[in-house]
Write a protein that holds these residues in place. Structure first.
Motif, PDB file in Angstrom:
ATOM      1  N   PHE B  18       6.170  -2.565  14.812  1.00 52.16           N
ATOM      2  CA  PHE B  18       6.529  -2.261  13.414  1.00 52.16           C
ATOM      3  C   PHE B  18       7.774  -3.035  13.002  1.00 52.16           C
ATOM      4  O   PHE B  18       7.875  -3.538  11.888  1.00 52.16           O
ATOM      5  CB  PHE B  18       6.760  -0.753  13.230  1.00 52.16           C
ATOM      6  CG  PHE B  18       5.527   0.072  13.461  1.00 52.16           C
ATOM      7  CD1 PHE B  18       4.263  -0.498  13.436  1.00 52.16           C
ATOM      8  CD2 PHE B  18       5.634   1.444  13.713  1.00 52.16           C
ATOM      9  CE1 PHE B  18       3.122   0.265  13.656  1.00 52.16           C
ATOM     10  CE2 PHE B  18       4.501   2.211  13.927  1.00 52.16           C
ATOM     11  CZ  PHE B  18       3.250   1.622  13.909  1.00 52.16           C
ATOM     12  N   SER B  95       8.072   5.926  11.547  1.00 49.78           N
ATOM     13  CA  SER B  95       7.443   6.008  10.232  1.00 49.78           C
ATOM     14  C   SER B  95       8.262   5.262   9.183  1.00 49.78           C
ATOM     15  O   SER B  95       7.700   4.653   8.269  1.00 49.78           O
ATOM     16  CB  SER B  95       7.222   7.461   9.814  1.00 49.78           C
ATOM     17  OG  SER B  95       8.358   8.219  10.079  1.00 49.78           O
ATOM     18  N   LEU B  98       7.360   1.603   9.570  1.00 47.96           N
ATOM     19  CA  LEU B  98       6.012   1.347   9.089  1.00 47.96           C
ATOM     20  C   LEU B  98       5.963   1.464   7.562  1.00 47.96           C
ATOM     21  O   LEU B  98       5.328   0.650   6.876  1.00 47.96           O
ATOM     22  CB  LEU B  98       5.040   2.336   9.735  1.00 47.96           C
ATOM     23  CG  LEU B  98       3.554   2.039   9.542  1.00 47.96           C
ATOM     24  CD1 LEU B  98       3.219   0.650  10.056  1.00 47.96           C
ATOM     25  CD2 LEU B  98       2.705   3.084  10.263  1.00 47.96           C
ATOM     26  N   ALA B  99       6.674   2.478   7.041  1.00 45.88           N
ATOM     27  CA  ALA B  99       6.685   2.695   5.594  1.00 45.88           C
ATOM     28  C   ALA B  99       7.318   1.507   4.879  1.00 45.88           C
ATOM     29  O   ALA B  99       6.753   0.963   3.918  1.00 45.88           O
ATOM     30  CB  ALA B  99       7.449   3.973   5.264  1.00 45.88           C
ATOM     31  N   GLY B 101       7.812  -1.547   5.960  1.00 47.53           N
ATOM     32  CA  GLY B 101       7.002  -2.753   6.134  1.00 47.53           C
ATOM     33  C   GLY B 101       5.786  -2.744   5.230  1.00 47.53           C
ATOM     34  O   GLY B 101       5.478  -3.726   4.555  1.00 47.53           O
ATOM     35  N   THR B 102       5.097  -1.598   5.199  1.00 53.03           N
ATOM     36  CA  THR B 102       3.899  -1.484   4.365  1.00 53.03           C
ATOM     37  C   THR B 102       4.251  -1.647   2.893  1.00 53.03           C
ATOM     38  O   THR B 102       3.589  -2.368   2.140  1.00 53.03           O
ATOM     39  CB  THR B 102       3.238  -0.110   4.568  1.00 53.03           C
ATOM     40  OG1 THR B 102       3.111   0.135   5.956  1.00 53.03           O
ATOM     41  CG2 THR B 102       1.883  -0.055   3.902  1.00 53.03           C
ATOM     42  N   TRP B 103       5.319  -0.970   2.506  1.00 53.91           N
ATOM     43  CA  TRP B 103       5.726  -1.035   1.103  1.00 53.91           C
ATOM     44  C   TRP B 103       6.071  -2.458   0.694  1.00 53.91           C
ATOM     45  O   TRP B 103       5.699  -2.922  -0.388  1.00 53.91           O
ATOM     46  CB  TRP B 103       6.911  -0.094   0.852  1.00 53.91           C
ATOM     47  CG  TRP B 103       7.491  -0.256  -0.507  1.00 53.91           C
ATOM     48  CD1 TRP B 103       8.732  -0.689  -0.821  1.00 53.91           C
ATOM     49  CD2 TRP B 103       6.835  -0.004  -1.761  1.00 53.91           C
ATOM     50  NE1 TRP B 103       8.898  -0.742  -2.172  1.00 53.91           N
ATOM     51  CE2 TRP B 103       7.747  -0.329  -2.768  1.00 53.91           C
ATOM     52  CE3 TRP B 103       5.560   0.443  -2.111  1.00 53.91           C
ATOM     53  CZ2 TRP B 103       7.431  -0.204  -4.120  1.00 53.91           C
ATOM     54  CZ3 TRP B 103       5.250   0.553  -3.463  1.00 53.91           C
ATOM     55  CH2 TRP B 103       6.182   0.241  -4.446  1.00 53.91           C
ATOM     56  N   MET B 105       4.818  -5.157   1.934  1.00 50.19           N
ATOM     57  CA  MET B 105       3.558  -5.882   1.800  1.00 50.19           C
ATOM     58  C   MET B 105       2.886  -5.567   0.474  1.00 50.19           C
ATOM     59  O   MET B 105       2.539  -6.452  -0.309  1.00 50.19           O
ATOM     60  CB  MET B 105       2.605  -5.471   2.931  1.00 50.19           C
ATOM     61  CG  MET B 105       2.887  -6.103   4.258  1.00 50.19           C
ATOM     62  SD  MET B 105       2.289  -7.774   4.274  1.00 50.19           S
ATOM     63  CE  MET B 105       0.624  -7.498   4.852  1.00 50.19           C
ATOM     64  N   VAL B 106       2.695  -4.262   0.234  1.00 49.37           N
ATOM     65  CA  VAL B 106       1.975  -3.829  -0.965  1.00 49.37           C
ATOM     66  C   VAL B 106       2.675  -4.346  -2.216  1.00 49.37           C
ATOM     67  O   VAL B 106       2.063  -4.969  -3.089  1.00 49.37           O
ATOM     68  CB  VAL B 106       1.884  -2.285  -1.014  1.00 49.37           C
ATOM     69  CG1 VAL B 106       1.330  -1.830  -2.357  1.00 49.37           C
ATOM     70  CG2 VAL B 106       1.016  -1.774   0.125  1.00 49.37           C
ATOM     71  N   SER B 119      14.170  -0.371   0.734  1.00 43.37           N
ATOM     72  CA  SER B 119      12.972   0.241   1.311  1.00 43.37           C
ATOM     73  C   SER B 119      13.317   1.017   2.570  1.00 43.37           C
ATOM     74  O   SER B 119      12.910   2.171   2.729  1.00 43.37           O
ATOM     75  CB  SER B 119      11.936  -0.821   1.683  1.00 43.37           C
ATOM     76  OG  SER B 119      11.730  -1.698   0.629  1.00 43.37           O
ATOM     77  N   LEU B 412       6.249   7.114   1.465  1.00 47.57           N
ATOM     78  CA  LEU B 412       5.417   6.584   2.548  1.00 47.57           C
ATOM     79  C   LEU B 412       5.922   7.065   3.903  1.00 47.57           C
ATOM     80  O   LEU B 412       5.132   7.445   4.780  1.00 47.57           O
ATOM     81  CB  LEU B 412       5.424   5.058   2.506  1.00 47.57           C
ATOM     82  CG  LEU B 412       4.513   4.405   1.479  1.00 47.57           C
ATOM     83  CD1 LEU B 412       4.751   2.897   1.449  1.00 47.57           C
ATOM     84  CD2 LEU B 412       3.063   4.698   1.805  1.00 47.57           C
ATOM     85  N   PHE B 416       3.793   9.053   6.819  1.00 52.05           N
ATOM     86  CA  PHE B 416       3.663   8.551   8.190  1.00 52.05           C
ATOM     87  C   PHE B 416       4.298   9.512   9.190  1.00 52.05           C
ATOM     88  O   PHE B 416       3.806   9.689  10.300  1.00 52.05           O
ATOM     89  CB  PHE B 416       4.308   7.169   8.323  1.00 52.05           C
ATOM     90  CG  PHE B 416       3.532   6.084   7.628  1.00 52.05           C
ATOM     91  CD1 PHE B 416       2.156   6.007   7.769  1.00 52.05           C
ATOM     92  CD2 PHE B 416       4.174   5.142   6.836  1.00 52.05           C
ATOM     93  CE1 PHE B 416       1.432   5.014   7.138  1.00 52.05           C
ATOM     94  CE2 PHE B 416       3.463   4.147   6.197  1.00 52.05           C
ATOM     95  CZ  PHE B 416       2.092   4.086   6.347  1.00 52.05           C
TER      96      PHE B 416
END
Lengths: 226, 427
Positions: B18, B95, B98-99, B101-103, B105-106, B119, B412, B416
């Motif tokens: 992550f 979490s 991951l949150a 990183g995902t955010w 990306m999105v 973030s 997020l 998670f």
């Protein structure tokens, strides 16, 4: 996949280059007064009409540039010079092209002959009005250097000198205008009155072009003062 | 704790993945903001910018990234609350990573305004406050961090304003700006070198020095930093000696040659910018990772004073470089092409102001947003009447990124968090 808060969004389009391009076109338009009146003096009306078409094209082009410039000037732009001053300069620049087209249109429409005794003075008068525009363009050309120095120091003094030159040139035009009007006054009895009226009008409007060029310089000076 | 003996390796691998994922996101997107000004003003080609970014992001992360990492790792959450339940901290940090990183990306795909720093801080606060309890958040520290987000652009703006004014005064308004530029440029280069060395020695290398048993007094640090600064200035003078005046260039703009001198200067500020970015933003990715590793390897002892393993910072640096190599160069090209109105003398002032601010903030351990700081610096130069036109809507976008990113990261992270708790919690 680019962040919309990328730093590049911070940079707006600098208004300086478009303003200079507009000025270039406008002065090019005004400088066609000389070949136009030479054609008129030589009684070559077809030629004069061709030159008028070019002038009209330039004037249209300048109008387009003006519109684009205004569209690129949202109020949210933060600039080192006031938005109002810039728009003021732009309007004055545009007036040079407008006045040029008006003068030539009138002369062409009425097929106005310039009395032979006035001819050499008249051409000199037109040339010196064009020179005034040239000097105004020179001052406007300095805007990017002004920005480079952040509107301080030697560069400001240099531009102020250019503006003084411009003022002096406009005074020369004034002098020639008075002289020309006086000579016209001496012979006006021999010419049909309506024609005389319009001759005065033309002389007046050409002087107006030089005046407008001087106004461009004055507006620029306002920009320096802040 | 049984969880850590059974799943310890898995948890560390997950955290590493992550963390690498998020570092990749930083390298792919955020670095371009830091380097775009150099590319846009044509001081560097994209290739050169990538090379500088790779070396100095990595160096910044490794040499000066420690303080921010430790803030992210243990400054935002209150360790005492987790003493009895270290597993929650591990789940939370996983979490959060991951949150964030995902955010990233999105939001990048959708073109929404985001900040990596915001973030991760949002995500950590989110899982701690909602997933555990509001007492789990060290609100005092969080408010300091949030305040630094407001203060850092202001400080950077003030510095950039002062630097640009000094450039104006010493160089641009003089009769012979080219000679003056060559004369004073090494002084600015010294400043760049001194600054980077000082923060590195004082804050970053602390853990390295401790390991090998070196201790330096403040005075000694200054001497070393001055020596490094002089070294940089000499190197710069050598590069400058190659810049000869080319009269032909001055036909269009009399300052064309002066700007060429600043373009050389900008190579140095670009390095410092990459260094600063690495020191501050890599920590966002590796801070939570460090927290997970520390808890797992000590078998659940939160308070254990473990030294952070160097491989963590290395992993973060590697992730950024990987992000740059796979995607960052494209973004940098796009941003560089859009910034064409910025001349090197302006870009230099803004970058130096921003880099100094970020490096100092990194030294004090405050995670700030490099992009926002750079925006502040550019506005500072603009206030000194240096830039043709600035789009103030960007400031609105910054506020939007606060309003959007903090709750998004938090939301997020909470989802998670409960997911991880459900998966591993039964152990």
């Amino acid at each position: 996949m680019v962040f919309s808060n990328s730093i590049s969004n911070l940079f707006g389009k600098s208004p300086i280059k478009p303003l200079q391009e507009h000025m270039s076109l406008v002065v090019e338009c005004a400088s066609k007064l000389e070949p136009f009146f030479e054609a008129v003096l030589a009684d070559e009306w077809q030629n004069a009409s061709d030159i008028f078409d070019q002038i009209a094209d330039d004037e249209n082009g300048a109008d387009d540039l003006k519109k684009q410039f205004r569209l690129n000037m949202p109020k949210s732009l933060f600039m080192p010079m006031s938005r109002g001053d810039l728009l003021g300069i732009l309007a004055q620049q545009d007036n040079i092209a407008n006045a040029t087209k008006d003068v030539c249109g009138l002369v062409l429409g009425r097929e106005m002959a310039i009395p032979s005794v006035l001819q050499s003075d008249f051409i000199a008068y037109v040339k010196s009005a064009i020179q005034t525009c040239e000097k105004a363009r020179k001052a406007i050309e300095e805007l990017d250097e002004l920005l480079e120095t952040g509107f301080t120091g030697q560069e400001v003094k240099f531009v102020q000198k250019l503006i003084r030159d411009l003022d002096a040139q406009e005074q020369k035009v004034d002098k020639r205008e008075r002289k020309l009007r006086h000579r016209l006054f001496k012979i006006e009895a021999e010419i049909p009155p309506v024609h005389v009226m319009f001759l005065y009008n033309i002389i007046d409007n050409i002087g107006g072009i030089a005046d407008t060029a001087e106004q461009v310089g004055n507006q620029l000076e306002l920009l320096l003062a802040k | 704790m049984e969880l850590f003996t059974t799943y310890g390796t898995l948890l560390i691998i997950l955290a590493g993945l992550f963390g690498f994922f998020m570092a990749w996101g930083v390298g792919a997107n955020d670095v371009a903001n830091a380097m775009g000004t150099s590319v846009g003003s044509k001081a560097l080609t994209i290739k050169q910018a990538i090379l500088i970014a790779m070396v100095f992001e990595f160096a910044g992360a490794y040499l000066a990234g420690g303080e921010v990492t430790s803030t992210i790792r243990k400054g935002i959450v209150d360790a005492e609350v987790f003493t009895d339940s270290p597993d929650l901290l591990v789940f939370g940090m996983l979490s959060a990573l991951l949150a964030a990183g995902t955010w990233l990306m999105v939001a990048s795909f959708m073109g929404w305004p985001v900040s990596t720093t915001h973030s991760i801080v949002g995500a950590i606060v989110g899982f701690a406050a909602v997933g555990v309890s509001t007492d789990a958040v060290n609100w005092g520290k969080v408010s300091t961090i949030v305040a630094s987000w407001v203060v850092s652009p202001v400080i950077a703006g003030t510095m950039a304003f002062a630097i640009f004014r000094s450039v104006q005064h010493l160089i641009l308004i003089q009769d012979d700006p080219f000679d003056k530029a060559k004369k004073y440029a090494p002084m600015y280069m010294f400043l760049v070198g001194f600054l980077m060395a000082m923060v590195t020695i004082l804050k970053g290398l602390k853990h390295v020095f401790k390991d090998i048993g070196i201790s330096m007094t403040f005075g000694e640090s200054i001497v070393w930093a001055i020596m490094f600064g002089i070294f940089v200035a000499i190197l710069g003078s050598f590069l400058l000696s190659k810049v000869k005046r080319d009269e032909a260039l001055e036909a269009g703009n009399r300052f064309a040659n002066v700007e060429r001198v600043f373009a050389v200067l900008m190579i140095f500020t670009a390095c410092s910018m990459a260094f600063a970015h690495g020191s501050n933003d890599v920590a966002n990715a590796v801070g939570p990772l460090a927290a997970v590793v520390s808890v797992v390897s000590s078998g659940g002892d939160i308070a254990a004073k473990s030294v952070m393993p160097s491989w963590i910072l290395l992993l973060g640096g590697a992730g950024i470089v990987f992000g740059l190599a796979t995607y960052g160069y494209k973004v940098m090209g796009t941003i560089g092409r859009k910034i064409t109105e910025l001349t090197p003398s302006r870009g230099f002032s803004a970058e130096l102001g921003a880099a100094a601010t970020v490096v100092f903030a990194s030294g004090t351990g405050l995670p700030i947003s490099t992009t926002h700081t750079l925006v502040g610096a550019v506005l500072g130069v603009g206030l000194a009447r240096g830039i043709g036109a600035l789009n103030l809507r960007m400031i609105g976008s910054i506020f939007l990124s606060w309003v959007v990113t903090l709750p998004a990261g938090a939301g997020l992270a909470i989802i998670f968090f409960f997911f991880f708790k459900a998966v591993f919690g039964s152990v």
